[in-house]
Design a protein around this motif. Structure first.
Motif: not given
Ligand code: F6P
Length: 363
Positions: A335-363
């Motif tokens: 669930m942690e992975c699924v939630q992070r993957t969803k957060a990436v989608a949200q960051a992209m939708a919010d046009k916060n690309w830096e955050l999206a890339v950061k979230l995609r990286g290793r935790s």
């Protein structure tokens, strides 16, 4: 032995068969009864011939095949409780309390929900006299292990999803083929590649093929991309290059969030530079064909680890995803992975690309 079922869900990807094979063989090797569920969640709901016991030889000669030999489907029935109730009955009546799901984030989320509901589903089956009190007690918990099969490499928590490497090989083969004809005619080619909202395939393909320009969703071009691309193409041609290759990820966008399509890019190149320009959309070719050696081995490693994770699970064990972390097969909380993957989608939708890339990286 314990009952394990394996199924593939969502879009197929190369290497899924290797993962299925490893689950079957590892399961049998340690004394479990292993079942295939055909056609994903739909097969689990429908039961019957869709859930059949596998044996050692039923997974012979599948490691080299693309796609998934046990089928995959989108399933609306499983979204309803009535469908999940049927699925639970089909599993309990065969003594299956361990599930290996190979799919994307939607499929993994579905499995987690199913597990959370398991107890109340069994209560209802008992009340309806579909199962006995003994069965209710014996099969009281459902264990889940996931593996991510997708060509997009868009899942947080693993370095590589199963299928990405093969898709990349397919893309590179196609670009190499295009390069020879582009060279003859001094043409510019614009290649559209898959990846949904993830630019991994496009970016890696661009690096490996010496492309001149790449458009990816995570790095929307500054608004003067038209000038930048023209400048780059002129520069390459005046240095003696006979052709240009531009890669466009299918999810590429500009800063306003408008899609950057191959057609739009072509228009710019033709209007401003008058170059002889063609578009090639690779499409599902990327998802087909034989898996690479890397994906076969990845599927094998993940499948074996998934079975071990299930065998070690107790009633309180949270579902895991088997993932690749620096060349190690590791278990991470699903669930942690699924939630992070969803957060990436949200960051992209919010046009916060830096955050999206950061979230995609290793935790
Ligand atoms: O997620 C895998 C993928 O191939 C994406 O790259 C693409 O956007 C999508 O699936 C295509 O979906 P479909 O096979 O339903 O057309």
């Amino acid at each position: 032995g314990k009952g394990i079922a394996v199924f593939t869900s969502g879009g197929d990807s190369q290497g899924m068969n290797a993962a299925v094979r490893a689950v079957v063989r590892m399961g049998i090797y340690i004394g479990c009864k292993v079942y295939f569920i055909r056609e994903g969640y739909q097969g689990m709901v429908d039961g019957g011939d869709n859930i059949i016991e596998a044996n050692w030889s039923s997974v012979s000669c599948i490691i080299h095949r693309g796609g998934t030999v046990i089928g995959s489907a989108r399933c609306t029935d499983f979204r309803e409780r009535a469908g999940r109730l049927k699925a639970a009955h089909n599993l309990v009546s065969r003594g299956i309390t361990n599930l290996v799901v190979i799919g994307g984030d939607g499929s993994l989320t579905g499995a987690n929900l199913f597990r959370q509901e398991w107890s109340s589903l069994l209560d209802e089956l008992l009340k309806d006299q579909k199962i006995s009190a003994d069965e209710r007690a014996k099969y009281k918990s459902l264990h889940i292990a996931g593996m991510v099969g997708s060509i997009d490499n868009d899942f947080c928590g693993t370095d590589m999803t199963i299928g990405t490497d093969s898709a990349l090989h397919r893309i590179i083969e196609a670009i190499d083929a295009i390069v020879s004809t582009a060279y003859s005619h001094q043409r510019t080619f614009i290649m559209e590649v898959m990846g949904r909202h993830c630019g991994y395939l496009a970016l890696m393909a661009a690096l490996a093929s010496e492309a001149d320009f790449v458009f990816i969703p995570e790095d929307p071009c500054v608004n003067n991309w038209q000038e930048k691309i023209c400048h780059k193409l002129i520069q390459e041609r005046s240095a003696g290059q006979r052709l240009n290759i531009i890669i466009v990820s299918e999810g590429a966008i500009d800063r306003e969030g408008n899609p950057i399509t191959a057609e739009k890019v072509k228009q710019v190149v033709v209007d401003k530079l008058h170059q002889d320009t063609r578009i090639t959309v690779l499409g599902h070719v990327q998802r087909g064909g034989n898996p690479s050696a890397f994906d076969r081995v990845l599927g094998c490693r993940m499948g074996a680890e998934a079975v071990l994770a299930l065998m070690e699970a107790n009633d309180n064990t949270e579902p895991c995803v088997v993932s690749l972390d620096g060349n190690q097969a590791v278990r991470v909380p699903l669930m942690e992975c699924v939630q992070r993957t969803k957060a990436v989608a949200q960051a992209m939708a919010d046009k916060n690309w830096e955050l999206a890339v950061k979230l995609r990286g290793r935790s």
